[in-house]
Design a protein around this motif. Structure first.
Motif, mmCIF file in Angstrom:
data_model
loop_
_atom_site.group_PDB
_atom_site.id
_atom_site.type_symbol
_atom_site.label_atom_id
_atom_site.label_comp_id
_atom_site.label_asym_id
_atom_site.label_seq_id
_atom_site.Cartn_x
_atom_site.Cartn_y
_atom_site.Cartn_z
ATOM 1 N N ALA A 1 4.773 -14.203 5.305
ATOM 2 C CA ALA A 1 4.268 -13.809 6.630
ATOM 3 C C ALA A 1 4.901 -12.504 7.082
ATOM 4 C CB ALA A 1 4.547 -14.921 7.638
ATOM 5 N N HIS A 2 6.191 -12.329 6.809
ATOM 6 C CA HIS A 2 6.877 -11.087 7.185
ATOM 7 C C HIS A 2 6.295 -9.894 6.437
ATOM 8 C CE1 HIS A 2 10.758 -13.409 8.484
ATOM 9 N NE2 HIS A 2 9.752 -13.569 9.316
ATOM 10 N N GLU A 3 5.994 -10.091 5.181
ATOM 11 C CA GLU A 3 5.481 -8.978 4.374
ATOM 12 C C GLU A 3 4.104 -8.527 4.833
ATOM 13 O OE1 GLU A 3 7.912 -9.938 0.246
ATOM 14 O OE2 GLU A 3 5.905 -10.750 0.556
ATOM 15 N N ARG A 4 3.356 -9.441 5.413
ATOM 16 C CA ARG A 4 2.041 -9.063 5.932
ATOM 17 C C ARG A 4 2.147 -8.202 7.179
ATOM 18 N NH1 ARG A 4 0.784 -14.421 4.226
ATOM 19 N NH2 ARG A 4 1.087 -15.274 6.324
ATOM 20 N N GLN A 5 3.347 -8.043 7.722
ATOM 21 C CA GLN A 5 3.554 -7.210 8.903
ATOM 22 C C GLN A 5 3.777 -5.745 8.553
ATOM 23 O OE1 GLN A 5 6.353 -8.663 11.914
ATOM 24 N NE2 GLN A 5 6.455 -10.593 10.820
ATOM 25 N N GLU A 6 3.822 -5.388 7.288
ATOM 26 C CA GLU A 6 4.207 -4.035 6.885
ATOM 27 C C GLU A 6 3.299 -2.964 7.463
ATOM 28 O OE1 GLU A 6 6.377 -3.611 2.827
ATOM 29 O OE2 GLU A 6 4.725 -5.003 2.508
ATOM 30 N N GLY A 7 2.067 -3.315 7.768
ATOM 31 C CA GLY A 7 1.158 -2.315 8.315
ATOM 32 C C GLY A 7 1.286 -2.116 9.806
ATOM 33 N N MET A 8 2.217 -2.835 10.427
ATOM 34 C CA MET A 8 2.364 -2.728 11.868
ATOM 35 C C MET A 8 2.983 -1.393 12.247
ATOM 36 S SD MET A 8 3.587 -6.583 12.790
ATOM 37 C CE MET A 8 3.576 -6.293 14.562
ATOM 38 N N PRO A 9 2.853 -0.965 13.497
ATOM 39 C CA PRO A 9 3.396 0.328 13.924
ATOM 40 C C PRO A 9 4.913 0.386 13.773
ATOM 41 C CG PRO A 9 1.900 -0.567 15.569
ATOM 42 C CD PRO A 9 2.131 -1.648 14.564
ATOM 43 N N PRO A 10 5.478 1.601 13.649
ATOM 44 C CA PRO A 10 6.937 1.743 13.552
ATOM 45 C C PRO A 10 7.612 1.057 14.733
ATOM 46 C CG PRO A 10 5.858 3.823 13.103
ATOM 47 C CD PRO A 10 4.783 2.884 13.582
ATOM 48 N N GLY A 11 8.758 0.425 14.440
ATOM 49 C CA GLY A 11 9.466 -0.284 15.483
ATOM 50 C C GLY A 11 9.074 -1.745 15.568
ATOM 51 N N GLU A 12 7.928 -2.097 14.974
ATOM 52 C CA GLU A 12 7.494 -3.480 14.956
ATOM 53 C C GLU A 12 7.477 -4.009 13.526
ATOM 54 O OE1 GLU A 12 6.785 -5.454 17.467
ATOM 55 O OE2 GLU A 12 7.080 -3.948 19.008
#
Length: 239
Positions: free
Chosen positions: A120-131
């Motif tokens: 689940a954490h790895e799927r966040q890689e496309g989130m904006p910087p800082g998130e």
């Protein structure tokens, strides 16, 4: 018969919701470190009565997210550099112990849950910087799950209650940017591999290295933040 405005359970439920809102605002930096907070201001912002708010603030104080100063009032906690490094020293010792015990005691289902959280954490890689690496609370937090996987009740109390929110605050605000999240992913996977293999010594060593790397990263970023605010900070030499 008229309805009683708030039963005890309703007040507790409301206080819990207010606590969650406030601690999330503090962790994300929406209520900045050192900022003054007042009951009237918070009551107006969240539209609640003083009773639930006071209960929520007592809990925030117990978890070291706010502190009260004589003649000043309540402020969001702001650790000195020395206090921050001391916090990471405690993390290094206790979380490496938790990883060792997790390698001994974690069940197959608990290890699967760890893998699922990393996915689940790895799927966040496309989130904006800082998130990029904002770990959700509790069962969606990698370190929280390892502490619970130690199956040591005293250690769980310290890491998942006493120190949890304070650690999460500084980990979120100063460790979720730059190249560190990508390195942390890999380190987390190696720790889980060691836990799954039942290699207690390796799990302990990898967690210790992981926390030391995080400490260096956080202390450097915190020192820069202190410099920008005109305060003095020290950075420990790299290990």
């Amino acid at each position: 018969m008229s309805e009683v405005p708030h039963s005890g359970s309703a007040v507790r439920t409301l206080a819990e919701r207010v606590f969650q809102q406030l601690q999330e605002a503090i962790v994300r930096g929406e209520l900045p470190p050192g900022s003054k907070i007042t009951e009237p201001g918070l009551a107006q912002t969240y539209g609640i009565s003083r009773g639930p708010l006071r209960e929520a603030m007592r809990r925030l104080e117990a978890y070291r997210l706010i502190e009260r100063e004589p003649h000043v009032g309540a402020r969001v906690v702001k650790l000195s550099m020395r206090e921050l490094l001391e916090l990471f020293d405690v993390r290094e010792s206790l979380e490496s112990m938790a990883a060792r015990l997790a390698a001994r005691n974690m069940t197959a289902q608990e290890i699967k849950n760890l893998r699922d959280v990393l996915a689940a954490h790895e799927r966040q890689e496309g989130m904006p910087p800082g998130e990029a690496y904002f770990q959700r609370e509790g069962d969606l937090d990698f370190h929280y799950l390892i502490a619970r996987g130690s199956h040591n009740r005293m250690l769980i109390t310290i890491l998942c209650d006493d120190l949890y929110y304070l650690v999460r605050l500084y980990r979120t605000q100063f460790s979720a940017k730059g190249a560190r999240p990508q390195r942390a992913y890999l380190e987390h996977h190696r720790i889980v591999d060691a836990i799954e293999a039942g290699d207690e010594e390796l799990a302990e060593m990898l967690m210790r290295r992981h926390v030391v790397a995080s400490r260096q990263n956080v202390s450097e970023r915190y020192a820069m933040a202190l410099d920008e605010s005109g305060e003095q900070g020290i950075v420990m030499p790299k290990e």
